[in-house]
Design a protein around this motif. Structure first.
Motif, PDB file in Angstrom:
ATOM      1  N   TRP A  39      54.021 123.062  69.263  1.00 46.24           N
ATOM      2  CA  TRP A  39      54.984 122.535  68.309  1.00 46.24           C
ATOM      3  C   TRP A  39      54.437 122.325  66.901  1.00 46.24           C
ATOM      4  N   ASP A  62      56.395 123.897  64.396  1.00 50.20           N
ATOM      5  CA  ASP A  62      57.837 123.713  64.604  1.00 50.20           C
ATOM      6  C   ASP A  62      58.128 122.259  64.990  1.00 50.20           C
ATOM      7  N   HIS A  63      57.334 121.340  64.436  1.00 52.04           N
ATOM      8  CA  HIS A  63      57.388 119.955  64.901  1.00 52.04           C
ATOM      9  C   HIS A  63      58.651 119.208  64.475  1.00 52.04           C
ATOM     10  N   MET A  81      62.562 119.814  70.709  1.00 55.90           N
ATOM     11  CA  MET A  81      61.388 119.261  71.364  1.00 55.90           C
ATOM     12  C   MET A  81      61.747 118.032  72.194  1.00 55.90           C
TER      13      MET A  81
END
Length: 224
Positions: free
Chosen positions: A59, A62-63, A68
């Motif tokens: 992640w 792409d946090h 998520m």
């Protein structure tokens, strides 16, 4: 017509002073960045991946993705608690333990190496697990080539539930201690186990050899 009045030496000095101050400040900032960079270069278990490394690997780029929260809730709670835990996945270290790992690392703080900013790593739950067999390899990345006096490897006892229980020393079986490793950016060693099935934690301690510096990590695995 406006006359051009030449600057005196004193005036030139006054005008140059702000520029010289800025140049000096820039040099100090650059120097500080260069000096601090090596301090951030350490290492972690990357196979089977430690909790922080696994979250960063999956992640990190792409946090901000809200997916998520449902796809990887344990990484989600870790990023919400302190994203620095993942950005500095290689820096879960403590100095000067003198090999007193158990005495100076309370139950329930093993996965964070008793580092408060990494407390999210101690939270039980559905951490993503890596499939392993009874014999598997541990791979450690060492960005600064510290070397190792040894690695210690433990596996959580059969019947321990990492999804519901926080890890304590009494929940671990000692598996092996390696010999020393010279400075390198990568270390790989084999681990042999028997009698484990299902979800477990592989707990690894790295005693670096460049100084008394200890790292501890939890890697979530699924024994097939």
């Amino acid at each position: 017509m406006r006359k051009h009045i030449p600057l005196s030496g004193r005036s030139r000095s006054i005008l140059r002073r702000p520029l010289s101050v800025l140049v000096s400040l820039f040099a100090v900032v650059v120097g500080a960045l260069v000096w601090s960079a090596p301090a951030q270069a350490h290492g972690s278990v990357v196979g089977p991946p430690s909790r922080a490394y696994q979250c960063w690997q999956k992640w990190g780029s792409d946090h901000m993705n809200p997916a998520m929260q449902t796809e990887d809730p344990m990484c989600w709670q870790a990023f919400q608690a302190n994203s620095d835990t993942m950005w500095n996945w290689m820096s879960a270290l403590r100095d000067g333990l003198g090999g007193q790992f158990q005495a100076r690392t309370p139950d329930g703080t093993l996965c964070s190496n008793n580092i408060s900013r990494n407390a999210s790593l101690d939270v039980p739950g559905q951490w993503k697990a890596t499939d392993v067999g009874s014999n598997f390899s541990v791979h450690v990345a060492d960005q600064a080539s510290h070397g190792a006096d040894y690695f210690k490897v433990y596996v959580s006892k059969q019947g321990f539930d990492p999804e519901a229980q926080s890890l304590g020393w009494g929940n671990l079986d000692f598996i092996t201690q390696t010999g020393s490793f010279g400075p390198s950016t990568d270390y790989t060693f084999d681990v042999s186990t028997s009698g484990y099935a299902g979800r477990h934690i592989v707990f690894t301690i790295w005693q670096a050899s460049h100084t008394d510096q200890a790292y501890m990590w939890c890697s979530d695995v699924n024994f097939g």
